[in-house]
Write a protein that holds these residues in place. Structure first.
Motif, PDB file in Angstrom:
ATOM      1  N   HIS A 265       0.828  -1.212   0.000  1.00 31.65           N
ATOM      2  CA  HIS A 265       0.000   0.000   0.000  1.00 31.65           C
ATOM      3  C   HIS A 265       0.861   1.260   0.000  1.00 31.65           C
ATOM      4  N   LEU A 266       1.917   1.246   0.834  1.00 29.08           N
ATOM      5  CA  LEU A 266       2.704   2.464   1.024  1.00 29.08           C
ATOM      6  C   LEU A 266       3.631   2.766  -0.161  1.00 29.08           C
ATOM      7  N   ARG A 267       4.237   1.724  -0.712  1.00 29.73           N
ATOM      8  CA  ARG A 267       5.227   1.962  -1.775  1.00 29.73           C
ATOM      9  C   ARG A 267       4.617   2.661  -2.991  1.00 29.73           C
ATOM     10  N   PRO A 268       3.481   2.147  -3.548  1.00 30.56           N
ATOM     11  CA  PRO A 268       2.898   2.858  -4.709  1.00 30.56           C
ATOM     12  C   PRO A 268       2.428   4.265  -4.368  1.00 30.56           C
ATOM     13  N   ARG A 269       1.942   4.445  -3.125  1.00 30.71           N
ATOM     14  CA  ARG A 269       1.474   5.776  -2.722  1.00 30.71           C
ATOM     15  C   ARG A 269       2.630   6.776  -2.730  1.00 30.71           C
ATOM     16  N   LEU A 270       3.804   6.325  -2.263  1.00 29.66           N
ATOM     17  CA  LEU A 270       4.976   7.204  -2.259  1.00 29.66           C
ATOM     18  C   LEU A 270       5.460   7.479  -3.684  1.00 29.66           C
ATOM     19  N   ALA A 271       5.376   6.434  -4.543  1.00 27.10           N
ATOM     20  CA  ALA A 271       5.847   6.591  -5.927  1.00 27.10           C
ATOM     21  C   ALA A 271       5.021   7.631  -6.684  1.00 27.10           C
ATOM     22  N   GLU A 272       3.723   7.708  -6.334  1.00 31.01           N
ATOM     23  CA  GLU A 272       2.833   8.643  -7.056  1.00 31.01           C
ATOM     24  C   GLU A 272       2.808  10.030  -6.436  1.00 31.01           C
ATOM     25  N   ALA A 273       3.340  10.154  -5.210  1.00 27.02           N
ATOM     26  CA  ALA A 273       3.176  11.418  -4.481  1.00 27.02           C
ATOM     27  C   ALA A 273       4.069  12.527  -5.038  1.00 27.02           C
ATOM     28  N   ALA A 274       3.519  13.766  -5.089  1.00 27.75           N
ATOM     29  CA  ALA A 274       4.312  14.924  -5.497  1.00 27.75           C
ATOM     30  C   ALA A 274       5.357  15.234  -4.422  1.00 27.75           C
ATOM     31  N   ASP A 275       4.964  15.027  -3.153  1.00 26.80           N
ATOM     32  CA  ASP A 275       5.870  15.280  -2.034  1.00 26.80           C
ATOM     33  C   ASP A 275       5.911  14.030  -1.140  1.00 26.80           C
ATOM     34  N   PRO A 276       6.783  13.073  -1.493  1.00 31.54           N
ATOM     35  CA  PRO A 276       6.801  11.801  -0.752  1.00 31.54           C
ATOM     36  C   PRO A 276       7.042  11.982   0.739  1.00 31.54           C
ATOM     37  N   ASP A 277       7.849  12.981   1.126  1.00 31.79           N
ATOM     38  CA  ASP A 277       8.124  13.149   2.560  1.00 31.79           C
ATOM     39  C   ASP A 277       6.894  13.621   3.330  1.00 31.79           C
ATOM     40  N   ALA A 278       6.007  14.356   2.646  1.00 31.57           N
ATOM     41  CA  ALA A 278       4.752  14.756   3.308  1.00 31.57           C
ATOM     42  C   ALA A 278       3.906  13.509   3.577  1.00 31.57           C
ATOM     43  N   VAL A 279       3.907  12.557   2.630  1.00 28.76           N
ATOM     44  CA  VAL A 279       3.174  11.294   2.831  1.00 28.76           C
ATOM     45  C   VAL A 279       3.819  10.505   3.957  1.00 28.76           C
ATOM     46  N   ARG A 280       5.166  10.418   3.948  1.00 31.36           N
ATOM     47  CA  ARG A 280       5.868   9.697   5.029  1.00 31.36           C
ATOM     48  C   ARG A 280       5.518  10.285   6.395  1.00 31.36           C
ATOM     49  N   THR A 281       5.480  11.625   6.456  1.00 34.21           N
ATOM     50  CA  THR A 281       5.158  12.280   7.732  1.00 34.21           C
ATOM     51  C   THR A 281       3.728  11.957   8.165  1.00 34.21           C
TER      52      THR A 281
ATOM     53  N   HIS B  35      10.681   0.418  26.537  1.00 33.68           N
ATOM     54  CA  HIS B  35      11.988   1.064  26.420  1.00 33.68           C
ATOM     55  C   HIS B  35      12.319   1.346  24.958  1.00 33.68           C
ATOM     56  N   GLU B  36      12.035   0.350  24.086  1.00 34.60           N
ATOM     57  CA  GLU B  36      12.393   0.510  22.677  1.00 34.60           C
ATOM     58  C   GLU B  36      11.240   0.136  21.753  1.00 34.60           C
ATOM     59  N   LEU B  37      11.060   0.949  20.732  1.00 30.81           N
ATOM     60  CA  LEU B  37      10.134   0.628  19.648  1.00 30.81           C
ATOM     61  C   LEU B  37      10.968   0.561  18.369  1.00 30.81           C
ATOM     62  N   VAL B  38      10.961  -0.583  17.733  1.00 33.31           N
ATOM     63  CA  VAL B  38      11.810  -0.790  16.563  1.00 33.31           C
ATOM     64  C   VAL B  38      10.936  -1.024  15.340  1.00 33.31           C
ATOM     65  N   LEU B  39      11.152  -0.237  14.287  1.00 36.60           N
ATOM     66  CA  LEU B  39      10.460  -0.469  13.025  1.00 36.60           C
ATOM     67  C   LEU B  39      11.371  -1.317  12.141  1.00 36.60           C
ATOM     68  N   SER B  40      10.818  -2.393  11.592  1.00 34.99           N
ATOM     69  CA  SER B  40      11.603  -3.308  10.756  1.00 34.99           C
ATOM     70  C   SER B  40      10.907  -3.471   9.413  1.00 34.99           C
ATOM     71  N   GLY B  41      11.626  -3.147   8.347  1.00 32.26           N
ATOM     72  CA  GLY B  41      11.049  -3.238   7.009  1.00 32.26           C
ATOM     73  C   GLY B  41      11.924  -2.457   6.049  1.00 32.26           C
ATOM     74  N   PRO B  42      11.438  -2.198   4.829  1.00 38.08           N
ATOM     75  CA  PRO B  42      12.273  -1.503   3.834  1.00 38.08           C
ATOM     76  C   PRO B  42      12.699  -0.116   4.343  1.00 38.08           C
ATOM     77  N   SER B  43      14.002   0.119   4.396  1.00 37.65           N
ATOM     78  CA  SER B  43      14.493   1.364   4.986  1.00 37.65           C
ATOM     79  C   SER B  43      14.092   2.591   4.168  1.00 37.65           C
ATOM     80  N   GLU B  44      13.928   2.423   2.842  1.00 38.63           N
ATOM     81  CA  GLU B  44      13.567   3.595   2.012  1.00 38.63           C
ATOM     82  C   GLU B  44      12.137   4.067   2.316  1.00 38.63           C
ATOM     83  N   LEU B  45      11.347   3.193   2.936  1.00 39.52           N
ATOM     84  CA  LEU B  45       9.996   3.598   3.331  1.00 39.52           C
ATOM     85  C   LEU B  45       9.952   4.126   4.763  1.00 39.52           C
ATOM     86  N   LEU B  46      10.724   3.485   5.650  1.00 39.75           N
ATOM     87  CA  LEU B  46      10.546   3.721   7.086  1.00 39.75           C
ATOM     88  C   LEU B  46      11.503   4.750   7.678  1.00 39.75           C
TER      89      LEU B  46
END
Ligand SMILES: [Zn+2]
Length: 376
Positions: A277-293, A313-324
């Motif tokens: 869901h997230l990858r195509p949304r970022l690919a189409e976005a005019a401002d991908p960082d606004a979508v990431r935010t 103590h810790e919250l770790v996100l694990s997945g594609p680094s270019e998305l997260l």
């Protein structure tokens, strides 16, 4: 008020441990210390375990005979007087075969040493296979990896998507078309080795906890892939939940007006954050960082109550680094702090995984180490 004592839950097993259980437990204490802290003298091991010197010497002799532990000589700094002989875990003595079934349309695997070093890697495309056909391909890859192992194999560890019960049966994994598949039993019958299977997010959090420089406090790992799931280690133990479904946060509804989800609901967290869901949304976005935010803020609002309730103590996100990485991680971190008491944010670390794509494979090794040696 009921006085029915049979309704109380025992906190620990009653009665004495059987002698064999006690010995296995003591052996695990020694291995645990050597695994976590590195080489130690027998006197060090007696101090840290609370066992007698005689018991420790006896157990160490048994472990040396079994090839799991070796004498390493004296440390350089103690050449004066009678130096203590150090003993250490032989990380290369045995190997572990591990499989990760959570990658989209393929199975990845590796042969690892007890220390988590990769000796060999392999993968098998599923080519869209589901059900029995997918299961056969999992067996094919396991066989290839076992053929490559150069030492005795301690066991097979598997991280699978979906709900997995304690016997290693995959109760439900829609992406693989599996419903009540006795995965551990089938692999054990085929290869005659101990087999441990757990949910991929639970496996990943064990990998992060053991090999990822995680701290001592509560750890939650959110795994973002084809789906979204979380694993939790609290007070040093994996949280399973009432029906083995702890961490299934991917199907919490975050937007009732959102996109339809594979589970039949609308606007689950998965429809916002999962890679398809997230990858195509970022690919189409005019401002991908606004979508990431925006996505990071949404994620932060979902996770804040969990962080607050458990004082993680810790919250770790694990997945594609270019998305997260970057804007998404920063927004999640910021919103969690805004939405919780200051005490929840103090000392809280929000980060991405240090283990990258190998986090599930390393966690699968921890399943085997914990099950066979009592080490994790
Ligand atoms: Zn859903």
């Amino acid at each position: 008020m009921s006085t029915d004592t049979s309704r109380r839950r025992a906190l620990r097993p009653s009665g004495k441990l059987l002698q064999e259980d006690a010995r296995r437990h003591h052996r695990a204490l020694i291995l645990q210390e050597l695994f976590a802290e590195g080489p130690r003298s027998r006197a060090d091991l007696a101090r840290s375990s609370g066992l007698t010197r005689v018991t420790v010497s006896d157990l160490v002799a048994e472990l040396i005979d079994g090839g799991l532990v070796a004498e390493l000589g004296a440390p350089v700094e103690s050449r004066i007087g009678k130096p203590p002989i150090l003993v250490g875990l032989r990380g290369d003595a045995l190997q572990i075969v591990v499989l990760d079934l959570s990658v989209d349309d393929q199975v990845t695997g590796a042969v690892l040493t007890l220390s988590g070093e990769v000796c060999s890697r392999d993968q098998q495309s599923l080519g869209g296979a589901k059900g029995d056909a997918a299961l056969a391909l999992v067996h094919t890859l396991a066989r290839r990896l076992l053929d490559r192992a150069e030492r005795r194999v301690l066991g097979i560890g598997v991280g699978s998507p979906g709900i997995v019960d304690p016997s290693g049966t995959v109760v439900d994994a829609p992406n693989l078309g599996w419903h009540h598949v006795p995965l551990a039993e089938g692999l054990h019958e085929a290869f005659g080795l101990p087999v441990y299977v757990a949910n991929d997010a639970n496996t990943a959090v064990l990998g992060e906890h053991t090999y990822g420089h995680a701290g001592e406090g509560g750890l939650m790992l959110l795994r973002v892939g084809t789906g979204v799931g979380a694993g939790l280690v609290l007070d040093g133990a994996l949280l399973h939940g009432h029906r083995n479904a702890a961490g299934e946060i991917g199907h919490v509804v975050v937007d009732p007006d959102g996109a339809p989800c594979a589970c039949g609901r609308t606007g689950c967290l998965e429809t916002v954050v999962a890679v398809p869901h997230l990858r195509p949304r970022l690919a189409e976005a005019a401002d991908p960082d606004a979508v990431r935010t925006a996505v990071g803020e949404q994620l932060g609002r979902v996770l804040a109550p969990v962080v607050g309730a458990l004082n993680l103590h810790e919250l770790v996100l694990s997945g594609p680094s270019e998305l997260l990485d970057g804007a998404l991680l920063a927004a999640t971190d910021r919103v969690i702090r805004e939405y919780t008491m200051p005490v929840s944010g103090e000392g809280l670390v929000v980060r991405t995984s240090t283990l990258g794509d190998d986090v599930v494979l390393l966690g699968a090794a921890v399943l085997v180490l914990a099950g066979e040696l009592g080490v994790s």
